[in-house]
Design a protein around this motif. Sequence first.
Motif, mmCIF file in Angstrom:
data_model
loop_
_atom_site.group_PDB
_atom_site.id
_atom_site.type_symbol
_atom_site.label_atom_id
_atom_site.label_comp_id
_atom_site.label_asym_id
_atom_site.label_seq_id
_atom_site.Cartn_x
_atom_site.Cartn_y
_atom_site.Cartn_z
ATOM 1 N N VAL A 128 -8.297 -15.218 0.030
ATOM 2 C CA VAL A 128 -8.415 -13.764 0.183
ATOM 3 C C VAL A 128 -7.033 -13.106 0.167
ATOM 4 C CG1 VAL A 128 -8.433 -13.288 2.692
ATOM 5 C CG2 VAL A 128 -9.996 -12.106 1.211
ATOM 6 N N MET A 129 -6.017 -13.797 0.705
ATOM 7 C CA MET A 129 -4.664 -13.236 0.665
ATOM 8 C C MET A 129 -4.157 -13.159 -0.769
ATOM 9 S SD MET A 129 -2.788 -11.914 2.902
ATOM 10 C CE MET A 129 -1.647 -10.792 2.140
ATOM 11 N N ASN A 130 -4.484 -14.151 -1.571
ATOM 12 C CA ASN A 130 -4.138 -14.102 -2.995
ATOM 13 C C ASN A 130 -4.781 -12.885 -3.648
ATOM 14 O OD1 ASN A 130 -2.516 -16.460 -4.177
ATOM 15 N ND2 ASN A 130 -3.871 -17.473 -2.731
ATOM 16 N N ALA A 131 -6.025 -12.608 -3.300
ATOM 17 C CA ALA A 131 -6.706 -11.435 -3.857
ATOM 18 C C ALA A 131 -6.005 -10.149 -3.422
ATOM 19 C CB ALA A 131 -8.169 -11.417 -3.428
ATOM 20 N N TRP A 132 -5.676 -10.035 -2.132
ATOM 21 C CA TRP A 132 -4.979 -8.826 -1.647
ATOM 22 C C TRP A 132 -3.633 -8.658 -2.352
ATOM 23 C CZ3 TRP A 132 -7.617 -5.188 0.149
ATOM 24 C CH2 TRP A 132 -8.633 -5.354 1.084
ATOM 25 N N ASN A 133 -2.890 -9.756 -2.513
ATOM 26 C CA ASN A 133 -1.594 -9.679 -3.208
ATOM 27 C C ASN A 133 -1.764 -9.151 -4.617
ATOM 28 O OD1 ASN A 133 -0.149 -12.763 -1.838
ATOM 29 N ND2 ASN A 133 -0.261 -10.743 -0.944
ATOM 30 N N ARG A 134 -2.783 -9.623 -5.298
ATOM 31 C CA ARG A 134 -2.998 -9.189 -6.679
ATOM 32 C C ARG A 134 -3.410 -7.712 -6.744
ATOM 33 N NH1 ARG A 134 -2.523 -14.208 -6.311
ATOM 34 N NH2 ARG A 134 -2.280 -15.635 -8.042
ATOM 35 N N VAL A 135 -4.186 -7.253 -5.772
ATOM 36 C CA VAL A 135 -4.531 -5.830 -5.715
ATOM 37 C C VAL A 135 -3.270 -4.999 -5.506
ATOM 38 C CG1 VAL A 135 -5.709 -4.058 -4.343
ATOM 39 C CG2 VAL A 135 -6.920 -6.165 -4.948
ATOM 40 N N ALA A 136 -2.446 -5.380 -4.549
ATOM 41 C CA ALA A 136 -1.244 -4.607 -4.232
ATOM 42 C C ALA A 136 -0.231 -4.618 -5.377
ATOM 43 C CB ALA A 136 -0.597 -5.136 -2.953
ATOM 44 N N VAL A 137 0.000 -5.786 -5.972
ATOM 45 C CA VAL A 137 0.971 -5.879 -7.065
ATOM 46 C C VAL A 137 0.465 -5.140 -8.299
ATOM 47 C CG1 VAL A 137 2.111 -7.477 -8.655
ATOM 48 C CG2 VAL A 137 2.036 -8.007 -6.223
ATOM 49 N N THR A 138 -0.790 -5.347 -8.659
ATOM 50 C CA THR A 138 -1.355 -4.688 -9.835
ATOM 51 C C THR A 138 -1.401 -3.174 -9.665
ATOM 52 O OG1 THR A 138 -2.696 -6.639 -10.299
ATOM 53 C CG2 THR A 138 -3.385 -4.594 -11.345
ATOM 54 N N SER A 139 -1.664 -2.728 -8.438
ATOM 55 C CA SER A 139 -1.772 -1.281 -8.171
ATOM 56 C C SER A 139 -0.403 -0.643 -7.925
ATOM 57 C CB SER A 139 -2.648 -1.060 -6.937
ATOM 58 O OG SER A 139 -3.957 -1.540 -7.171
ATOM 59 N N HIS A 140 0.646 -1.447 -7.887
ATOM 60 C CA HIS A 140 2.007 -0.935 -7.648
ATOM 61 C C HIS A 140 2.087 -0.159 -6.336
ATOM 62 C CE1 HIS A 140 3.119 -2.223 -11.647
ATOM 63 N NE2 HIS A 140 2.062 -1.597 -12.117
ATOM 64 N N TYR A 141 1.543 -0.742 -5.263
ATOM 65 C CA TYR A 141 1.633 -0.078 -3.963
ATOM 66 C C TYR A 141 3.100 0.132 -3.638
ATOM 67 C CZ TYR A 141 -3.314 -0.964 -2.848
ATOM 68 O OH TYR A 141 -4.686 -0.986 -2.810
ATOM 69 N N PRO A 142 3.469 1.320 -3.185
ATOM 70 C CA PRO A 142 4.878 1.609 -2.912
ATOM 71 C C PRO A 142 5.396 0.860 -1.683
ATOM 72 C CG PRO A 142 3.512 3.453 -2.240
ATOM 73 C CD PRO A 142 2.608 2.459 -2.917
ATOM 74 N N VAL A 143 6.622 0.410 -1.791
ATOM 75 C CA VAL A 143 7.296 -0.266 -0.688
ATOM 76 C C VAL A 143 8.678 0.364 -0.568
ATOM 77 C CG1 VAL A 143 8.039 -2.465 0.272
ATOM 78 C CG2 VAL A 143 6.042 -2.378 -1.226
ATOM 79 N N ALA A 144 8.754 1.457 0.129
ATOM 80 C CA ALA A 144 10.008 2.183 0.288
ATOM 81 C C ALA A 144 10.424 2.147 1.743
ATOM 82 C CB ALA A 144 9.842 3.624 -0.180
ATOM 83 N N PRO A 145 11.707 2.254 2.010
ATOM 84 C CA PRO A 145 12.157 2.272 3.417
ATOM 85 C C PRO A 145 11.634 3.489 4.168
ATOM 86 C CG PRO A 145 14.006 2.577 1.909
ATOM 87 C CD PRO A 145 12.777 2.396 1.087
#
Length: 145
Positions: A128-145
Amino acid sequence: MTGVNLSKQHPSVYKSLMKLDADVKAALETAGVGPLLVELVKIRVSQLNGCAFCLRMHTRDALAKGETTDRLAVVAAWWEAQYFSDQERAALALAEQVTALAVPERRTWDDGSLTGEQVSAISWLATVMNAWNRVAVTSHYPVAP
């Protein structure tokens, strides 16, 4: 097109993944897998998948649950550090095996420190963590300070 936010494009599928995540959480609790080990597995899987969004989230979660910065600093090279118990080492190796199925050289994790129920629950956690990672990476979730 530069990317699509998967959670917004297909919210019902996203909700199904959230339900699976909740079921896996319950399985981990039933199997007696502690919350710090759960976060370590989530962090290691996210490292392997290069998911900055999940790395930041689960590192913060681990710290909030009492994890130490020393252990978090070396989780990427857990097999070289003496910070981890046999059970944690087995769980991290199992999570790596589930995450990188095509890797021919696998770490030996089946040393008896995990019960069958824990092996199953941790395998589902890594899945399930692999699935979440793929959702976040594919969707380009922002990671800003």
